[in-house]
Scaffold this motif. Structure first.
Motif, PDB file in Angstrom:
ATOM      1  N   VAL A   1       0.820  -1.218   0.000  1.00 36.36           N
ATOM      2  CA  VAL A   1       0.000   0.000   0.000  1.00 36.36           C
ATOM      3  C   VAL A   1       0.854   1.268   0.000  1.00 36.36           C
ATOM      4  O   VAL A   1       0.316   2.371   0.106  1.00 36.36           O
ATOM      5  CB  VAL A   1      -0.949   0.049   1.220  1.00 36.36           C
ATOM      6  CG1 VAL A   1      -2.011  -1.030   1.143  1.00 36.36           C
ATOM      7  CG2 VAL A   1      -0.159  -0.031   2.530  1.00 36.36           C
ATOM      8  N   ALA A   2       2.163   1.121  -0.143  1.00 38.11           N
ATOM      9  CA  ALA A   2       3.057   2.257   0.030  1.00 38.11           C
ATOM     10  C   ALA A   2       3.774   2.628  -1.278  1.00 38.11           C
ATOM     11  O   ALA A   2       3.223   2.515  -2.356  1.00 38.11           O
ATOM     12  CB  ALA A   2       4.050   1.959   1.151  1.00 38.11           C
ATOM     13  N   ASN A   3       5.017   3.113  -1.126  1.00 38.20           N
ATOM     14  CA  ASN A   3       5.844   3.584  -2.234  1.00 38.20           C
ATOM     15  C   ASN A   3       5.224   4.805  -2.911  1.00 38.20           C
ATOM     16  O   ASN A   3       5.174   4.928  -4.132  1.00 38.20           O
ATOM     17  CB  ASN A   3       6.098   2.474  -3.253  1.00 38.20           C
ATOM     18  CG  ASN A   3       7.289   2.769  -4.147  1.00 38.20           C
ATOM     19  OD1 ASN A   3       8.057   3.697  -3.899  1.00 38.20           O
ATOM     20  ND2 ASN A   3       7.430   1.990  -5.201  1.00 38.20           N
ATOM     21  N   TYR A   4       4.740   5.754  -2.089  1.00 40.01           N
ATOM     22  CA  TYR A   4       4.123   6.973  -2.635  1.00 40.01           C
ATOM     23  C   TYR A   4       5.122   7.847  -3.384  1.00 40.01           C
ATOM     24  O   TYR A   4       4.723   8.661  -4.215  1.00 40.01           O
ATOM     25  CB  TYR A   4       3.485   7.786  -1.503  1.00 40.01           C
ATOM     26  CG  TYR A   4       2.144   7.253  -1.024  1.00 40.01           C
ATOM     27  CD1 TYR A   4       1.677   5.993  -1.405  1.00 40.01           C
ATOM     28  CD2 TYR A   4       1.341   8.020  -0.194  1.00 40.01           C
ATOM     29  CE1 TYR A   4       0.455   5.527  -0.961  1.00 40.01           C
ATOM     30  CE2 TYR A   4       0.107   7.562   0.251  1.00 40.01           C
ATOM     31  CZ  TYR A   4      -0.329   6.310  -0.125  1.00 40.01           C
ATOM     32  OH  TYR A   4      -1.549   5.843   0.299  1.00 40.01           O
ATOM     33  N   LYS A   5       6.416   7.692  -3.075  1.00 41.26           N
ATOM     34  CA  LYS A   5       7.422   8.452  -3.815  1.00 41.26           C
ATOM     35  C   LYS A   5       7.291   8.177  -5.306  1.00 41.26           C
ATOM     36  O   LYS A   5       7.414   9.086  -6.138  1.00 41.26           O
ATOM     37  CB  LYS A   5       8.826   8.088  -3.340  1.00 41.26           C
ATOM     38  CG  LYS A   5       9.937   8.862  -4.050  1.00 41.26           C
ATOM     39  CD  LYS A   5      11.305   8.362  -3.659  1.00 41.26           C
ATOM     40  CE  LYS A   5      11.649   8.689  -2.238  1.00 41.26           C
ATOM     41  NZ  LYS A   5      13.064   8.339  -1.908  1.00 41.26           N
ATOM     42  N   LYS A   6       6.985   6.926  -5.645  1.00 38.66           N
ATOM     43  CA  LYS A   6       6.811   6.550  -7.050  1.00 38.66           C
ATOM     44  C   LYS A   6       5.360   6.699  -7.490  1.00 38.66           C
ATOM     45  O   LYS A   6       5.083   7.225  -8.572  1.00 38.66           O
ATOM     46  CB  LYS A   6       7.259   5.097  -7.251  1.00 38.66           C
ATOM     47  CG  LYS A   6       7.035   4.581  -8.669  1.00 38.66           C
ATOM     48  CD  LYS A   6       7.462   3.131  -8.799  1.00 38.66           C
ATOM     49  CE  LYS A   6       7.173   2.611 -10.210  1.00 38.66           C
ATOM     50  NZ  LYS A   6       7.555   1.171 -10.342  1.00 38.66           N
ATOM     51  N   ARG A   7       4.414   6.273  -6.662  1.00 39.39           N
ATOM     52  CA  ARG A   7       3.012   6.203  -7.087  1.00 39.39           C
ATOM     53  C   ARG A   7       2.307   7.556  -7.068  1.00 39.39           C
ATOM     54  O   ARG A   7       1.350   7.760  -7.815  1.00 39.39           O
ATOM     55  CB  ARG A   7       2.259   5.203  -6.212  1.00 39.39           C
ATOM     56  CG  ARG A   7       2.780   3.771  -6.350  1.00 39.39           C
ATOM     57  CD  ARG A   7       1.915   2.806  -5.557  1.00 39.39           C
ATOM     58  NE  ARG A   7       2.434   1.453  -5.583  1.00 39.39           N
ATOM     59  CZ  ARG A   7       2.197   0.578  -6.543  1.00 39.39           C
ATOM     60  NH1 ARG A   7       1.465   0.936  -7.583  1.00 39.39           N
ATOM     61  NH2 ARG A   7       2.683  -0.643  -6.491  1.00 39.39           N
ATOM     62  N   ILE A   8       2.759   8.457  -6.207  1.00 40.51           N
ATOM     63  CA  ILE A   8       2.165   9.791  -6.150  1.00 40.51           C
ATOM     64  C   ILE A   8       3.143  10.843  -6.657  1.00 40.51           C
ATOM     65  O   ILE A   8       2.810  11.651  -7.513  1.00 40.51           O
ATOM     66  CB  ILE A   8       1.691  10.128  -4.727  1.00 40.51           C
ATOM     67  CG1 ILE A   8       0.473   9.260  -4.370  1.00 40.51           C
ATOM     68  CG2 ILE A   8       1.334  11.616  -4.608  1.00 40.51           C
ATOM     69  CD1 ILE A   8      -0.088   9.495  -2.976  1.00 40.51           C
ATOM     70  N   GLY A   9       4.352  10.818  -6.131  1.00 41.47           N
ATOM     71  CA  GLY A   9       5.364  11.765  -6.571  1.00 41.47           C
ATOM     72  C   GLY A   9       6.287  12.146  -5.436  1.00 41.47           C
ATOM     73  O   GLY A   9       5.946  12.020  -4.256  1.00 41.47           O
TER      74      GLY A   9
END
Length: 353
Positions: A90-98
């Motif tokens: 559910v993570a890795n927002y650096k890639k999935r969001i920015g």
């Protein structure tokens, strides 16, 4: 409280664990101009433990100086985990969001803080073995120097942050935070679909956080098929949802799950029956076209991602003889949640997906 909203749409499909909300994602992606860059990846930062909704509750219900310090730090810790952890599904927002997600998070929490202090409270004084040794050394130096030398107490962190925001202040800042995140995902250039950004149990909060460009689709599903699929297909395949597999426990669980929902009259929250997308396909597609204010010609990829002729195999599994006894218990205990199928469809559990 509203701000000027972007012309593009934010679509939020959601449901009750296995209720088929991904069908909305697939169906809307068939329309020109609608994208789900990360497919059915679930965006949980609003409703996860220590997420934005928990921060809201802590700061606006029973708040005090110590509670607000914990609330802000817990929120930051969870958001950083979602931002930086590449291996958590559910993570890795650096890639999935920015990359700017963490910057916007820090900007948001800093805007909430009104007071900072070098005083400390018991959450900062939690003891482990290393701190125990430091405390012993601190006491020794103080005694030897007869109080002339006092080493600072070892703390988990130095500065206590306090926030006594009003509801109006909190929601204004939170909406700005969410809008910044959506800009990260280029909502100003395109319509976006963020699966599970809300849950059915917190859609009542939506009007405090979103502008009129948000449309949330809450998907219901006949609990008989949910129970059968979870117990005999999803669990076998290593992808269970947290429903009891004992049918009587399931009925009690499901009834309580639905009973704790709060009423929501938001015109941008739409209740959709999963089975209607199959058995009343044209009617429901037209409803979605109306909600999104589209032309029928925009449905250029019709049935390429959501095919009702295929998805029908995920329905009426409870009619199979080997599941009838359990299905009858659900029919007796949860009649208000059953779907009235227009006709009997013969299928096989092996055709489900």
């Amino acid at each position: 409280m509203k701000t000027d909203c972007c012309e593009n749409k934010l679509i939020i499909p959601t449901g009750y664990m296995g209720s088929g909300s991904s069908a909305i994602t697939d169906l809307i992606c068939e329309f020109d101009g609608y994208e789900a860059d990360n497919g059915t990846f679930e965006y949980v930062f609003l409703h996860c433990p220590d997420g934005l909704f928990d921060l809201e509750d802590k700061l606006l219900i029973g708040n005090n100086s110590m509670r607000s310090d914990e609330a802000i730090r817990s929120f930051e810790k969870r958001m950083y985990e979602l931002y930086s952890n590449k291996y958590w599904w559910v993570a890795n927002y650096k890639k999935r969001i920015g990359r700017e997600f963490w910057k916007y998070t820090k900007d948001f929490t800093e805007s909430l803080v009104q007071y900072e202090s070098e005083a400390y409270w018991y959450m900062q004084e939690r003891i482990d073995f290393l701190k125990f040794l430091k405390l012993g050394f601190r006491a020794l130096i103080r005694n030897v120097s007869r109080g002339k030398i006092v080493i600072k107490k070892p703390l988990e962190y130095k500065i206590m942050r306090t926030s006594f925001v009003t509801p109006e202040e909190f929601y204004e800042k939170a909406q700005k935070y969410i809008n910044n995140i959506l800009k990260c995902m280029e909502i100003e250039k395109k319509n976006i679909i963020l699966d599970q950004m809300l849950l059915p149990h917190n859609v009542y909060r939506a009007e405090k956080y979103f502008d009129d460009n948000m449309e949330c689709f809450v998907v219901n599903r006949d609990p008989r098929d949910v129970f059968i699929l979870n117990k005999y297909v999803w669990t076998r395949n290593g992808n269970p949802v947290p429903f009891p597999t004992d049918v009587k426990e399931f009925c009690g669980y499901y009834k309580r799950l639905r009973a704790i929902e709060k009423r929501c009259d938001n015109i941008h929250v739409h209740i959709i029956q999963f089975e209607d997308l199959i058995y009343k396909y044209d009617e429901k597609v037209n409803q979605i076209i109306d909600i999104l204010r589209l032309d029928e010609t925009a449905h250029s990829k019709k049935k390429t991602m959501f095919n009702p002729q295929k998805s029908i195999n995920n329905t009426q599994l409870f009619m199979l003889n080997k599941y009838r006894e359990e299905a009858k218990i659900i029919e007796r205990e949860l009649p208000e949640f059953l779907y009235d199928f227009p006709y009997i469809n013969s299928t096989d559990v092996e055709k489900s997906f």
